[in-house]
Write a protein that holds these residues in place. Structure first.
Motif, short mmCIF file in Angstrom:
data_model
loop_
_atom_site.label_atom_id
_atom_site.label_comp_id
_atom_site.label_asym_id
_atom_site.label_seq_id
_atom_site.Cartn_x
_atom_site.Cartn_y
_atom_site.Cartn_z
N PHE A 165 0.81 -1.21 0.00
CA PHE A 165 0.00 0.00 0.00
C PHE A 165 0.85 1.27 0.00
CE2 PHE A 165 -2.57 -3.32 2.05
CZ PHE A 165 -3.66 -3.33 1.19
N ALA A 166 2.13 1.12 -0.28
CA ALA A 166 3.02 2.29 -0.34
C ALA A 166 2.66 3.17 -1.53
CB ALA A 166 4.47 1.85 -0.42
N ARG A 167 2.94 4.46 -1.41
CA ARG A 167 2.80 5.41 -2.52
C ARG A 167 4.21 5.76 -2.98
NH1 ARG A 167 -1.92 8.17 -2.93
NH2 ARG A 167 -1.04 8.69 -4.95
N VAL A 168 4.48 5.52 -4.26
CA VAL A 168 5.85 5.67 -4.78
C VAL A 168 5.87 6.70 -5.90
CG1 VAL A 168 7.83 4.48 -5.77
CG2 VAL A 168 6.29 3.24 -4.22
N THR A 169 6.81 7.64 -5.82
CA THR A 169 7.04 8.63 -6.87
C THR A 169 8.36 8.32 -7.56
OG1 THR A 169 5.86 10.38 -5.68
CG2 THR A 169 7.41 11.07 -7.38
N LEU A 170 8.35 8.26 -8.89
CA LEU A 170 9.57 8.02 -9.67
C LEU A 170 10.06 9.35 -10.25
CD1 LEU A 170 8.59 4.75 -11.58
CD2 LEU A 170 9.56 5.02 -9.28
N SER A 171 11.37 9.57 -10.16
CA SER A 171 11.90 10.88 -10.56
C SER A 171 11.84 11.10 -12.07
CB SER A 171 13.34 11.03 -10.08
OG SER A 171 14.26 10.40 -10.96
N ASN A 172 11.73 10.03 -12.89
CA ASN A 172 11.69 10.25 -14.33
C ASN A 172 10.40 10.92 -14.78
OD1 ASN A 172 9.73 8.00 -15.50
ND2 ASN A 172 10.99 6.98 -13.96
N GLU A 173 9.43 11.07 -13.87
CA GLU A 173 8.22 11.82 -14.18
C GLU A 173 8.50 13.32 -14.27
OE1 GLU A 173 5.24 10.86 -11.32
OE2 GLU A 173 5.47 8.69 -11.58
N PHE A 174 9.67 13.74 -13.78
CA PHE A 174 10.04 15.16 -13.74
C PHE A 174 11.39 15.31 -14.42
CE2 PHE A 174 7.96 13.78 -9.82
CZ PHE A 174 6.76 14.45 -9.92
N PHE A 175 11.41 15.97 -15.59
CA PHE A 175 12.66 16.01 -16.35
C PHE A 175 13.65 17.01 -15.77
CE2 PHE A 175 15.74 17.23 -19.44
CZ PHE A 175 16.02 16.05 -20.12
N SER A 176 14.87 16.53 -15.57
CA SER A 176 16.01 17.40 -15.28
C SER A 176 17.26 16.57 -15.50
CB SER A 176 15.98 17.91 -13.84
OG SER A 176 17.18 18.62 -13.54
N ASN A 177 18.30 17.18 -16.07
CA ASN A 177 19.58 16.49 -16.21
C ASN A 177 20.29 16.37 -14.87
OD1 ASN A 177 19.46 16.03 -18.99
ND2 ASN A 177 20.23 18.08 -19.44
N SER A 178 19.81 17.10 -13.88
CA SER A 178 20.44 17.11 -12.56
C SER A 178 19.82 16.02 -11.67
CB SER A 178 20.27 18.48 -11.90
OG SER A 178 20.60 18.42 -10.52
N PHE A 179 20.66 15.09 -11.24
CA PHE A 179 20.21 14.05 -10.31
C PHE A 179 19.66 14.69 -9.03
CE2 PHE A 179 20.88 11.17 -6.77
CZ PHE A 179 20.47 9.93 -7.24
N ARG A 180 20.36 15.71 -8.54
CA ARG A 180 19.94 16.37 -7.30
C ARG A 180 18.55 16.96 -7.42
NH1 ARG A 180 22.23 22.04 -4.87
NH2 ARG A 180 21.19 22.73 -6.77
N ASP A 181 18.25 17.62 -8.54
CA ASP A 181 16.95 18.27 -8.69
C ASP A 181 15.83 17.24 -8.84
OD1 ASP A 181 18.27 20.65 -8.51
OD2 ASP A 181 18.14 21.16 -10.64
N ARG A 182 16.10 16.17 -9.59
CA ARG A 182 15.07 15.13 -9.72
C ARG A 182 14.83 14.44 -8.39
NH1 ARG A 182 16.49 11.06 -12.48
NH2 ARG A 182 18.57 11.68 -13.18
N ASP A 183 15.90 14.19 -7.64
CA ASP A 183 15.75 13.57 -6.32
C ASP A 183 14.92 14.46 -5.40
OD1 ASP A 183 16.63 11.66 -4.09
OD2 ASP A 183 17.44 13.56 -3.37
N TYR A 184 15.22 15.75 -5.40
CA TYR A 184 14.47 16.67 -4.55
C TYR A 184 13.00 16.75 -4.97
CZ TYR A 184 12.82 21.13 -2.65
OH TYR A 184 12.08 22.10 -2.03
N THR A 185 12.74 16.86 -6.27
CA THR A 185 11.37 16.97 -6.76
C THR A 185 10.56 15.73 -6.41
OG1 THR A 185 12.20 18.31 -8.58
CG2 THR A 185 9.94 17.49 -8.76
N ALA A 186 11.15 14.56 -6.64
CA ALA A 186 10.45 13.32 -6.33
C ALA A 186 10.19 13.20 -4.83
CB ALA A 186 11.27 12.12 -6.82
N ALA A 187 11.14 13.62 -4.00
CA ALA A 187 10.96 13.54 -2.55
C ALA A 187 9.87 14.50 -2.08
CB ALA A 187 12.28 13.85 -1.84
N VAL A 188 9.87 15.73 -2.61
CA VAL A 188 8.81 16.68 -2.26
C VAL A 188 7.45 16.13 -2.68
CG1 VAL A 188 7.84 18.96 -2.75
CG2 VAL A 188 10.27 18.72 -2.31
N ASN A 189 7.38 15.59 -3.89
CA ASN A 189 6.11 15.04 -4.36
C ASN A 189 5.64 13.92 -3.42
OD1 ASN A 189 4.26 15.16 -6.90
ND2 ASN A 189 4.54 12.97 -6.52
N ALA A 190 6.57 13.03 -3.02
CA ALA A 190 6.20 11.95 -2.10
C ALA A 190 5.69 12.49 -0.77
CB ALA A 190 7.41 11.04 -1.87
#
Length: 432
Positions: A165-190
């Motif tokens: 029943f976990a809710r999972v966000t994948l960072s490829n849903e948010f485009f950025s060449n920066s690993f840091r920015d995708r990680d942050y965006t996915a974490a905020v979304n989660a």
């Protein structure tokens, strides 16, 4: 008739427009209870001269970060940080949540080739440290996932296997060449999905009771709208919608489809560019030295004549000051004077908006053209599924280009399609 709603802590503004885009009514209402939506939508229904066909709500200010459930950020890369200086810290605004980081080996290069196999065993071992009854939300970010999301998807499968029943966000849903920015965006979304789920449920329930038949949407940071049911999937898109909606409302009043629009209000003067009738966008929302949000957001900046350059002048200046005590700059001349709430108006006339942004491979022009055509058709189908008439959809951005210093034949495909766009200038409540 369409309605747009701007919500603040204890007050809301509503603007309704008719089928021609003319302002048919504007209301302001105080809200004080925990769930204001039944009262609010009933209030709108009783003040509307015609049936409300759709409602778009600016919800960014109501979303709340996760504080109760366990949040896990899975980071997938070929090797750990070389030293503590290069470790990716938890962003400051996420430290109040129950967030822990799991580092796992894996990832792809920009051509989508695996750098190494995903260490599923290490991920499973890390997850075994949580009790099986843990209420979990998670983000997964892998190196190279914008070119190949396979490892993110495998990690999500492992998470859901351990916590169904976990809710999972994948960072490829948010485009950025920066690993840091995708990680942050996915974490905020989660961290926002629980709040998004709750708000979406409240709004849909109230709409069924008080505005039956009306389609309900939430506003996103590019000045568009998407179905309310997606608020529980990508709530991060709602965080910075207000500025984009204000620009949409301003360009609608002035009838501007191309050029710079300047907005003057009690808070100051800002400028945004309109292209094809919608705000031009940034691909990320910058936060100084902090990680950025990988979301398409309207390009709006504090006004300065140097922004436009000479001899270019603004296409329109929208004066929405509540009092003449706030002086208009001497280098600006008002095009439209209005008392209409620009954010609520922008929500009412916001188009349906869908994006696609990813890395692909093309070695010839025909292959590249095929990518673009297929992407555009997918987006048109999505917009129609969301409620737009097929003839109302149109492409407002479609680009493909190779990455600087990138691998041969790797191209970035980026496209946007809108639908149900309101073209007619809404002059009610405005003076020129």
């Amino acid at each position: 008739m369409r309605a747009g709603i701007r919500l603040e802590k204890d007050r809301c503004s509503v603007v309704a427009v008719d089928g021609d885009g003319e302002v048919a009514g504007e209301y302001s209402h105080s809200i004080s209870q925990e769930d204001p939506f039944p009262e609010l939508l009933d209030w709108i229904a009783h003040r509307s001269a015609a049936e409300i066909r759709s409602v778009t709500v600016d919800l960014g200010g109501l979303l709340a970060m996760e504080r109760e459930r366990q949040v896990v950020a899975v980071r997938i890369s070929p090797r750990p940080a070389a030293d503590p200086l290069h470790e990716l810290p938890v962003p400051h605004d996420l430290r109040g949540s129950r967030l822990t980081v799991i580092d796992v080996a894996g990832g792809h290069d920009m051509r989508g080739r695996p750098l190494m196999d995903l260490d599923v065993g290490a991920l499973a071992a890390a997850l075994s440290g949580y009790p099986s009854e843990t209420e979990l939300v998670a983000s997964v970010t892998a190196v190279g996932s914008v070119a190949n999301p396979e490892h993110e998807q495998q990690a999500a499968d492992a998470l859901l296997s351990a916590f169904p029943f976990a809710r999972v966000t994948l960072s490829n849903e948010f485009f950025s060449n920066s690993f840091r920015d995708r990680d942050y965006t996915a974490a905020v979304n989660a961290c926002l999905v629980s709040s998004g789920d709750q708000l979406a449920a409240q709004i849909e329930q109230a709409a069924r009771a008080h505005l039956p038949g009306a389609l309900v949407y939430f506003a996103v940071s590019d000045g568009g709208r998407v179905p309310i049911r997606r608020l529980g999937a990508t709530p991060v898109q709602a965080l910075h919608a207000s500025p984009a909606l204000g620009l949409m409302g301003a360009r609608h009043l002035a009838g501007v489809n191309e050029g710079e629009v300047v907005i003057v209000d009690d808070a100051g003067v800002r400028a945004g560019r309109v292209h094809e009738g919608v705000p031009a966008t940034h691909t990320v929302i910058r936060r100084g030295r902090e990680p950025a949000l990988a979301c398409n957001a309207a390009r709006i900046d504090p006004y300065s004549p140097s922004l436009l350059g000479e001899p270019e002048r603004p296409a329109a200046v929208i004066d929405s000051r509540s009092s003449d005590k706030v002086l208009l700059r001497s280098d600006l001349e008002s095009t439209v004077r209005t008392r209409v709430d620009l954010t609520a108006l922008g929500a009412a006339i916001a188009p349906l908006s869908a994006w696609s942004d990813f890395l692909g491979h093309a070695s010839a022009t025909d292959e590249l053209d095929g990518w673009l055509r297929a992407t555009q058709e997918d987006l048109r189908s999505q917009i129609v599924h969301w409620g737009a008439a097929p003839e109302s959809t149109r492409v407002v951005e479609s680009t493909a280009y190779t990455l600087a210093y990138g691998s041969r034949h790797v191209v970035r495909i980026r496209a946007r399609v809108i639908g149900d766009w309101v073209e007619t200038t809404a002059r009610a409540g405005a003076t020129t």
